[in-house]
Each structure stands twice: as structure tokens, then as C-alpha cells.
Design an enzyme around this catalytic site. Structure first.
Site, PDB file in Angstrom:
ATOM      1  N   CYS A   1      57.406  34.570  37.175  1.00  0.00           N
ATOM      2  CA  CYS A   1      56.334  34.124  36.030  1.00  0.00           C
ATOM      3  C   CYS A   1      56.893  32.943  35.344  1.00  0.00           C
ATOM      4  CB  CYS A   1      56.040  35.148  35.357  1.00  0.00           C
ATOM      5  SG  CYS A   1      55.332  36.876  36.219  1.00  0.00           S
TER       6      CYS A   1
HETATM    7  C1  BEZ Z   1      58.444  37.667  38.562  1.00  0.00           C
HETATM    8  O1  BEZ Z   1      57.533  37.144  37.929  1.00  0.00           O
HETATM    9  O2  BEZ Z   1      59.607  37.426  38.846  1.00  0.00           O
HETATM   10  C2  BEZ Z   1      58.147  39.267  39.359  1.00  0.00           C
HETATM   11  C3  BEZ Z   1      57.257  39.890  38.699  1.00  0.00           C
HETATM   12  C4  BEZ Z   1      57.155  41.180  39.081  1.00  0.00           C
HETATM   13  C5  BEZ Z   1      57.681  41.702  40.228  1.00  0.00           C
HETATM   14  C6  BEZ Z   1      58.439  40.716  40.773  1.00  0.00           C
HETATM   15  C7  BEZ Z   1      58.839  39.592  40.349  1.00  0.00           C
END
Ligand code: BEZ
Length: 249
Positions: free
Chosen positions: A83
Site C-alpha cells: 500500500c
Molecule cells: C501490503 O499492503 O503490503 C499488504 C497488506 C495486506 C496484506 C499483504 C500486503
């Protein structure tokens, strides 16, 4: 409240558990709310309106959009690595969104205090300030109304949804990605280009089309009419497959 470091570490553990198929409920999320199944949002539906807190103050979606298009996209939660890169990319693409009269708005089901800390990390690691609002949807109001929580994927976190909403507040695209896969925002821009072109002209955009490539003439347009509408001419491979240079809007 967990420190940022503890929170980040807990997120990593949750992610690992999720991959292993043993995802826990979100212990940090405060009072657990019952996520009621909402009827799925579909293309052509009115985008649910809402008022929700954001990093740029309370947002009333319809008023905030005014005559613009909007890209509303959700994140599983704050302080997550994928994200962080996505938010940096959308911030970098702001000139491209502006050119197309599109406003971007992110959503994460965490409170504003976390968002503000995360925004500092995004600026530090991605080299760009968060220049669009990030909704603090801690009560999941928006997530539920947009059907962004898929309980069989995770009990409380949102999947990676993208909604393109046009100025009439109609939903024009829905993308749903798994949490572990970062989105391709060039694709989001490509779809916006296609929608803005095909809304105005009697054409559709073929596979892997990008701005400037040839387009196809709608089958509802008869050849006689096509001759007038497409003065650059067209190639008729089949009566239903006529290819023409992309006309200007
Ligand atoms: C991420 O944004 O890195 C992420 C969020 C939830 C699960 C896996 C990755």
C-alpha cells in the site's frame, strides 16, 4: 494504542497468517463491528454517497467530486508495504489524473492518527507527499457500502478495490485485487482514457489499447454512417470488426 513499530510488526504477522490461511480477526481494530453482507455494487449503479473523515478533513463524496471523475481505492490497512508504494505512485501520477479531470481518493480502515503517521512514512520512503485524501474508515462505513470487505479473504480488512466513478456518480469500473498484489495505476489511467473517449464517440477500444492507438467502430453504426463519422476511413476485416484511427474528441 500500539506504537507504529508494534503495529507494523502485527500487520506483518497477520499477513503471514493470511498467506497460511489462518488469518486472525483484527485485534487492534477496536470494537468489532458486524459486517453485514451488502448487495454487490455493479457497473452502472450509483456510487454510494458518504461523509467520512480523511487526511484532508471530512469528505462528502458527491460534493467533493463536484463535476470531476473519481478513483476510489481501498487498502487492507495502514503501515503495509505494498500500500505504501501504491499511495506513492498515485501521488506521483497526480498530474495525469488532473489532466483527465479525475480526483483520487484512498481508503484504509484505520483511524486518522495512524494515517497521519503513515503519510510521513510515505513522503519519506516514496519521495512524494500524499497529495490526495486518504479516508479514515475506522468504522468501515464506506468499506461496507462499497462491498470492499470480503470476509472469506479477511474478516475485517478491505481487499484492494478500485472504483472509477464518473461525474454523474455512476460506477464505471470495479477492480478487485488480492491484498498481496499491488495494483497497476497505468491500467487505471488507461481505462479512464477509454471511458472518456468511448463516452463521446461511437467507438470501443480493443485489446491492450492505449491512447493514440486504433479503435473499433461500434457494430450499431452502419457503414454509410461510418463513412461520415470517420473521415480518416476504416478497415473492414469483418462486418462487425471495423478498425479506424483514433478520432479526436
Ligand atoms: C501490503 O499492503 O503490503 C499488504 C497488506 C495486506 C496484506 C499483504 C500486503
Amino acid at each position: 494504542m500500539l506504537s507504529q513499530h508494534e503495529y507494523g510488526a502485527e500487520k506483518s504477522r497477520n499477513f503471514e497468517a493470511m498467506r497460511a490461511g489462518t488469518a486472525p480477526a483484527d485485534r487492534r481494530a477496536g470494537p468489532q463491528i458486524e459486517i453485514r453482507p451488502s448487495p454487490s455494487l455493479r457497473l452502472g449503479d450509483k456510487a454510494p454517497d458518504f461523509i467520512q473523515d480523511s487526511t484532508q478533513g471530512p469528505i462528502h463524496l458527491y460534493e467533493w467530486m463536484a463535476e470531476s471523475w473519481a478513483v476510489l481505492f481501498s487498502h487492507p490497512s495502514d503501515f503495509t508495504p505494498v500500500c505504501t508504494t501504491e499511495l506513492g505512485m498515485v501521488a506521483r501520477l497526480k498530474p495525469e489524473f488532473d489532466k483527465r479531470n479525475v480526483k483520487a481518493i484512498g481508503l484504509s480502515v484505520d483511524p486518522l492518527s495512524y494515517h497521519d503517521m503513515w503519510a510521513r512514512d510515505i513522503a519519506e520512503t516514496q519521495g512524494v507527499e500524499l497529495n490526495f485524501p486518504l479516508l479514515a474508515d475506522a468504522d468501515r462505513k464506506v468499506a461496507v457500502s462499497y462491498d470492499m470487505i470480503h470476509p472469506n479473504s479477511h474478516a475485517t480488512e478491505t481487499v484492494r478495490s478500485v472504483f472509477i466513478i464518473d461525474p454523474n456518480k455512476t460506477v464505471r469500473l470495479i477492480h478487485t485485487y488480492p491484498a498481496s498484489t499491488g495494483r497497476n495505476f497505468d491500467e487505471v489511467l488507461r481505462v479512464i482514457d477509454s471511458l472518456q473517449l468511448t463516452d463521446d464517440l461511437q467507438v470501443a477500444t480493443p485489446v491492450n489499447w492505449k491512447l493514440g492507438d486504433d479503435v473499433v467502430i461500434l457494430t450499431s453504426v452502419r457503414n454509410q454512417e461510418a463513412d461520415k463519422l470517420f473521415p480518416q476511413g476504416y478497415r473492414e476485416l469483418k462486418p462487425y470488426l471495423r478498425i479506424t484511427p483514433q478520432p479526436n474528441k
